[in-house]
Enzyme design. Structure first.
Site, PDB file in Angstrom:
ATOM      1  N   HIS A 104     -10.596   2.243  17.656  1.00  0.00           N
ATOM      2  CA  HIS A 104     -10.101   3.388  18.410  1.00  0.00           C
ATOM      3  C   HIS A 104     -10.830   3.617  19.731  1.00  0.00           C
ATOM      4  CE1 HIS A 104      -7.823   4.165  14.901  1.00  0.00           C
ATOM      5  NE2 HIS A 104      -8.708   4.863  14.239  1.00  0.00           N
ATOM      6  N   LYS A 110       1.043   8.078   2.194  1.00  0.00           N
ATOM      7  CA  LYS A 110       1.300   9.460   1.800  1.00  0.00           C
ATOM      8  C   LYS A 110       1.228  10.408   2.987  1.00  0.00           C
ATOM      9  CE  LYS A 110      -1.013  13.104  -0.899  1.00  0.00           C
ATOM     10  NZ  LYS A 110      -2.114  13.392  -1.860  1.00  0.00           N
ATOM     11  N   LYS A 139     -18.629  11.785  11.188  1.00  0.00           N
ATOM     12  CA  LYS A 139     -18.130  12.732  10.204  1.00  0.00           C
ATOM     13  C   LYS A 139     -19.106  13.907  10.069  1.00  0.00           C
ATOM     14  CE  LYS A 139     -14.565  10.284   8.624  1.00  0.00           C
ATOM     15  NZ  LYS A 139     -13.168  10.756   8.697  1.00  0.00           N
ATOM     16  N   ARG A 151      -0.073  -3.767  -6.419  1.00  0.00           N
ATOM     17  CA  ARG A 151      -0.441  -4.484  -7.643  1.00  0.00           C
ATOM     18  C   ARG A 151       0.038  -3.766  -8.910  1.00  0.00           C
ATOM     19  NH1 ARG A 151      -6.659  -6.007  -7.517  1.00  0.00           N
ATOM     20  NH2 ARG A 151      -5.967  -7.141  -9.397  1.00  0.00           N
ATOM     21  N   GLY A 187       0.828  -1.204   0.000  1.00  0.00           N
ATOM     22  CA  GLY A 187       0.000   0.000   0.000  1.00  0.00           C
ATOM     23  C   GLY A 187       0.857   1.246   0.000  1.00  0.00           C
ATOM     24  N   ALA A 188       2.043   1.158  -0.599  1.00  0.00           N
ATOM     25  CA  ALA A 188       3.023   2.251  -0.550  1.00  0.00           C
ATOM     26  C   ALA A 188       2.586   3.489  -1.310  1.00  0.00           C
ATOM     27  CB  ALA A 188       4.375   1.773  -1.075  1.00  0.00           C
ATOM     28  N   ASP A 213      -3.181   6.382   0.547  1.00  0.00           N
ATOM     29  CA  ASP A 213      -3.359   7.618   1.307  1.00  0.00           C
ATOM     30  C   ASP A 213      -2.641   7.573   2.653  1.00  0.00           C
ATOM     31  OD1 ASP A 213      -4.892  10.255   1.470  1.00  0.00           O
ATOM     32  OD2 ASP A 213      -5.577   9.269   3.305  1.00  0.00           O
ATOM     33  N   HIS A 262      -3.601   3.466  15.670  1.00  0.00           N
ATOM     34  CA  HIS A 262      -2.749   4.639  15.867  1.00  0.00           C
ATOM     35  C   HIS A 262      -3.175   5.489  17.061  1.00  0.00           C
ATOM     36  CE1 HIS A 262      -5.835   6.846  13.498  1.00  0.00           C
ATOM     37  NE2 HIS A 262      -5.401   7.892  14.169  1.00  0.00           N
ATOM     38  N   ASP A 275     -14.980   1.198  11.556  1.00  0.00           N
ATOM     39  CA  ASP A 275     -13.788   2.025  11.420  1.00  0.00           C
ATOM     40  C   ASP A 275     -13.323   2.593  12.752  1.00  0.00           C
ATOM     41  OD1 ASP A 275     -11.729   3.490  10.124  1.00  0.00           O
ATOM     42  OD2 ASP A 275     -13.015   5.254  10.009  1.00  0.00           O
TER      43      ASP A 275
END
Length: 458
Positions: free
Chosen positions: A229, A11, A315, A38, A4-5, A8, A167, A224
């Site tokens: 979390h 990044k 959200k 991929r 997944g380099a 998002d 995280h 999620d």
């Protein structure tokens, strides 16, 4: 290896985190980074140029010397769940160049559906042998898939090689919960059902899904945020004092909290979806996916029996905050007149610069014995201005390199949290609309009773 380099997360967080570790001389003297996915993002030089753009966007005061050194160690190798042979050759070559003491770190930043086949590939190619394996949340999408994934993981690596990353546990402010509780004799004796009437863990966001419609359609706010979390933060708040602050002791106590949690009651869970979500890219026109969750939870330990924990996240809400509020029992107020002064509150703001507030009552200046509310603020960053906190991913990447699992979740924790949450997935609450910039559906506002939510600030 970073799967997944080009995504998002890489990044925004992973490459900036690696840069900051390099700038602080916290990375090994010799290392190599192999990105994989991929599809190749062009040549290695084009891949490096792409990552440099990310660093320029998300790192303040970029040092070209540090960035050039980091990027010079970066290559890309195409792989997928069916074929990882070329990647295995690239890794073998890199290990040979680095020397016999080199260790492997594999970071899987891939969607939940791709996780199990990717881990199977790592096993077939021998890439996971002796490696530390970092797995991004959510770990599965329900109890059944989590158990299937766990079985696959255990076929490939042992538990001491697995770093299930959340995280939030890397945030300075979340770790500060432990310091506040266990280092202060003033706090810990009152941290229980005899003194606390409710706990709120409130993590609203002003942002919409912002181009992550495809992810939210497959995951939703409950998977999620709640199963990961917010429940992990609850574990820190509700745990008993660990014998030591090491991986075994800390995670043992957190696991006991989750074992004592009642399975969630779908009748005490509110799902919402902000108005305009259906217009987002990659969202189904009739989607019922929730972008908001509020719920009531209980931990049936001696410390917390019958004390409600109210969790809320979503959200497009009225503010972006990360707030824990402990509301304390109100002493009899008759001696101060007939006014209802309300309870004391201890408020923890889980921002990069942690803030602790205590709402207390004192005598109002003047000739009569009346009360006034006073708030004491503790600014942790101001007390130690020379100390710069590590960003969450930066801290957790460093811990993986050290082999320290303290701030990572264990398989029994994950399994039990899915057991706790599965009733909501089996009997989903109706998804109710709410206006952007509000605090969610009306049904959620009344969930904590007449006192309501602390946010917006009382």
């Amino acid at each position: 290896m970073l799967f997944g380099a080009t995504g998002d997360l890489a990044k925004r967080k992973l490459f900036p985190g690696l840069y900051r570790l390099a700038a602080a001389s916290r990375l090994p003297q010799d290392y190599a980074i192999i990105g994989s996915g991929r599809h190749a993002p062009g040549t290695d030089d084009e891949f490096r140029a792409r990552i440099r753009e990310s660093l320029e966007e998300f790192v303040t005061d970029l040092d070209d010397t540090v960035a050039d050194d980091l990027l010079g160690r970066l290559t890309f190798q195409v792989s997928d769940a069916d074929d990882g042979s070329d990647l295995a050759k690239a890794v073998e070559s890199a290990l040979s160049d680095l020397g016999e003491d080199a260790e492997k770190l594999i970071y899987l930043s891939v969607p939940p559906a791709a996780m199990e086949p990717m881990i199977g590939m790592l096993g077939r190619e021998g890439l996971a042998d002796g490696a530390r394996l970092v797995i991004e949340k959510p770990f599965g999408t329900d109890l059944a898939t989590a158990r299937e994934l766990d079985a696959t993981v255990k076929e490939v690596v042992s538990e001491d090689q697995v770093f299930r990353i959340d995280h939030f546990l890397g945030k300075e402010a979340v770790q500060n919960i432990l310091a506040l509780r266990f280092a202060n004799g003033l706090i810990e004796p009152a941290w229980n059902r005899d003194h606390v009437v409710s706990v709120q863990i409130d993590i609203p966001e002003k942002l919409t899904v912002e181009g992550r419609g495809s992810f939210y359609e497959s995951t939703g706010a409950f998977r999620d945020m709640i199963t990961t979390h917010l429940c992990q933060v609850l574990g820190f708040v509700a745990m008993e004092p660990p014998v030591h602050l090491d991986a075994t002791s800390l995670r043992n106590e957190k696991s006991k909290v989750f074992a004592a949690m009642r399975p969630l009651d779908p009748e005490r869970v509110v799902f919402g979806q902000y108005e305009g979500y259906l217009d987002e890219d990659d969202v189904a026109p009739d989607s019922q996916v929730e972008t908001f969750v509020a719920l009531e939870a209980f931990v049936d330990t001696e410390r917390w029996q019958d004390v409600p924990f109210y969790l809320r996240t979503g959200k497009a809400l009225g503010s972006t905050r990360r707030t824990i509020t402990l509301t304390f029992r109100t002493p009899p107020m008759g001696r101060f007149g007939d006014n209802d002064y309300g309870p004391n509150e201890l408020v923890l703001e889980l921002e990069d610069s942690p803030t602790i507030s205590v709402c207390l009552y004192a005598k109002r200046p003047g000739p009569t014995l009346e009360l006034t509310l006073s708030t004491l603020h503790l600014e942790v960053a101001e007390d130690d201005p020379a100390d710069v906190p590590l960003e969450a991913y930066e801290r957790l990447l460093l811990d993986v390199m050290k082999g320290d699992q303290t701030l990572f979740t264990r398989s029994d924790e994950v399994d039990r949290l899915w057991e706790v949450c599965q009733p909501v997935l089996d009997s989903r609450p109706p998804t109710q609309p709410y206006a952007q910039g509000s605090w969610g559906p009306d049904a959620a506002l009344s969930l904590p009773g007449s006192r309501g939510w602390r946010l917006p600030d009382a």
